[in-house]
Design a protein around this motif. Structure first.
Motif, mmCIF file in Angstrom:
data_model
loop_
_atom_site.group_PDB
_atom_site.id
_atom_site.type_symbol
_atom_site.label_atom_id
_atom_site.label_comp_id
_atom_site.label_asym_id
_atom_site.label_seq_id
_atom_site.Cartn_x
_atom_site.Cartn_y
_atom_site.Cartn_z
ATOM 1 N N THR A 129 0.991 -1.383 0.102
ATOM 2 C CA THR A 129 0.181 -0.096 -0.057
ATOM 3 C C THR A 129 0.746 1.210 0.102
ATOM 4 O OG1 THR A 129 -0.143 -0.153 2.474
ATOM 5 C CG2 THR A 129 -1.989 -1.046 1.242
ATOM 6 N N LYS A 130 2.097 1.116 -0.123
ATOM 7 C CA LYS A 130 2.893 2.363 0.026
ATOM 8 C C LYS A 130 2.872 3.282 -1.438
ATOM 9 C CE LYS A 130 6.257 0.389 3.215
ATOM 10 N NZ LYS A 130 7.500 -0.332 3.559
ATOM 11 N N PRO A 131 2.961 4.326 -1.286
ATOM 12 C CA PRO A 131 2.696 5.283 -2.380
ATOM 13 C C PRO A 131 3.725 5.255 -3.505
ATOM 14 C CG PRO A 131 3.475 6.575 -0.801
ATOM 15 C CD PRO A 131 3.579 5.245 -0.264
ATOM 16 N N TYR A 132 4.670 4.047 -3.679
ATOM 17 C CA TYR A 132 5.664 4.083 -4.463
ATOM 18 C C TYR A 132 5.656 2.607 -5.059
ATOM 19 C CZ TYR A 132 8.168 2.984 -0.371
ATOM 20 O OH TYR A 132 8.784 2.693 0.877
ATOM 21 N N ASN B 289 5.405 1.359 -11.635
ATOM 22 C CA ASN B 289 5.050 0.298 -10.709
ATOM 23 C C ASN B 289 4.293 -1.060 -11.046
ATOM 24 O OD1 ASN B 289 3.552 -0.453 -8.645
ATOM 25 N ND2 ASN B 289 3.337 1.245 -7.297
ATOM 26 N N THR C 248 0.446 -1.074 -10.010
ATOM 27 C CA THR C 248 -0.372 -0.147 -10.570
ATOM 28 C C THR C 248 -0.217 0.319 -11.955
ATOM 29 O OG1 THR C 248 0.829 1.981 -9.772
ATOM 30 C CG2 THR C 248 -0.718 0.858 -7.918
ATOM 31 N N PRO D 184 5.510 9.120 -6.504
ATOM 32 C CA PRO D 184 4.586 9.981 -6.606
ATOM 33 C C PRO D 184 5.027 11.414 -7.178
ATOM 34 C CG PRO D 184 4.726 9.420 -4.104
ATOM 35 C CD PRO D 184 5.851 8.726 -4.934
#
Ligand code: GTQ
Length: 369
Positions: free
Chosen positions: A221-224, A260, A263, A269
């Motif tokens: 769930t990390k944004p990277y 990524n 995703t 980000p």
């Protein structure tokens, strides 16, 4: 239209003595009259201070190597020759709000761990044996490899080769983070990290391209990106394969974004990165867009026309395209591929709804030089 057209809806006040006295009085209250600066702070279109600049690797390499003898990595924090745009030295930017530099590590050298709010990425230019530990994960990288150090992850670097130095290009969003007054920095409490047992863990787990982990590691769930390193060989192969199947972009040739794997989005980000292939003899059309780009010539030689100026490049050269500058690229060889690595601030442009792009309208799509 020029920047300060005398038209209704633009500031067009003529100063007189009374107004000048009024401005002076406003200044004593830490205030000012908007109309004295309105046309500057709301230009018709972007007015970057950054200018198109090319840094020749042949010029920089000897200086980078000389720094090996002048400072230790740990005394310097990082032994880096940074590349600064002439009008952006005050914020240490190579272009816009992006920083870049050439970091060198001598044989057997290793440095201490730290973390910061700025995100970092690396593109390896030369040398065998470079490694970095990112949040406890040891990554080994070689020429042409791309790796990321997402913001606030612990990192330390080294070179385990006995033979020679390693040089990689750093790309960071330091000026961006500082523009938002959001930078933090911390030294690792144990000075060094304890690396996990498996080297290149993220590549082994997430590096299979079209195959996505199922039932393990997919709840990231990390944004990277959970994938931290992208080796050269599969990257080049992917571009070569795509070049057999598609025309590519009229402005960039066959271009791919490091993504990524969970995703499909950018690796971090604030910054994204691309590798593009220009076929033998290929010359692209000109376009412009918001967002700044820093390039590194990964393979071959050729030239780019940026804001009407021609820049000839060869392997290892670094150059930048400021926001909203017209640019087009050409492979200088009729027999070999040319590849350009680049990183950019496009994720910020898109997240903030600043993205704009247009094609060069005249002259069959090419700028006059
Ligand atoms: O490797 O963390 O070129 O913090 C500039 C600042 C590299 C790094 C740079 C940094 C780093």
């Amino acid at each position: 239209m020029t920047l300060n057209d005398d038209v209704l809806g633009r500031a067009r006040v003529t100063d007189n003595e009374e107004l000048k006295a009024f401005y002076a009085e406003l200044e004593t209250h830490e205030a000012g009259a908007l109309w004295t600066v309105a046309n500057d702070i709301e230009p018709w279109y972007p007015q970057p201070k950054s200018v198109p600049t090319l840094w020749r690797y042949a010029d920089l390499r000897p200086l980078v190597l000389r720094s090996l003898d002048l400072v230790t990595g740990d005394d310097a924090g990082r032994r880096v020759v940074m590349l600064t745009n002439p009008e952006r030295k005050d914020v240490s930017a190579a272009v816009g709000l992006l920083y870049t530099g050439l970091q060198v590590m001598g044989p057997g050298e290793s440095m201490t761990a730290h973390r910061h709010q700025a995100s970092a990425l690396r593109f390896v230019v030369e040398g065998q044996g470079a490694w970095t530990i990112v949040d406890g994960q040891k990554l080994k990288v070689g020429p042409g490899d791309f790796a990321i150090t997402p913001n606030w992850t612990w990192h330390e670097h080294g070179n385990e080769s006995a033979e020679g130095p390693c040089i990689w290009q750093d790309g960071l969003d330091i000026p961006l983070v500082n523009a938002f007054d959001a930078n933090f920095y911390e030294v690792h409490p144990n000075v060094y990290q304890e690396p996990g047992k498996v080297e290149n863990w993220s590549l082994l787990t997430y590096g299979a391209g079209q195959l996505r982990p199922y039932g393990f590691g997919d709840t990231w769930t990390k944004p990277y990106s959970p994938l931290l390193a992208y080796p050269w060989e599969p990257t080049y192969e992917a571009l070569r394969n795509a070049a057999k199947a598609i025309d590519g972009s009229p402005y960039d040739g066959v271009i791919m974004e490091y993504s990524n794997p969970l995703t499909g989005g950018s690796v971090m980000p604030t910054m994204s990165a691309h590798m593009q292939l220009l076929r033998p003899g290929e010359a692209t059309l000109a376009h412009r867009h918001t967002g700044s780009v820093v390039y590194n010539v990964a393979k071959g030689s050729g030239h780019s026309v940026i804001a009407g100026r021609r820049f000839d490049w060869t392997r290892g050269d670094i150059f930048c395209v400021p926001s909203w500058a017209w640019h087009e690229h050409a492979n200088g060889s009729d027999s070999d591929d040319a590849c350009l690595f680049s990183f950019n601030d496009f994720p910020v442009m898109r997240a903030l709804a600043f993205w704009r792009e247009e094609a060069y309208p005249d002259n069959d799509g090419h700028q006059p030089v």
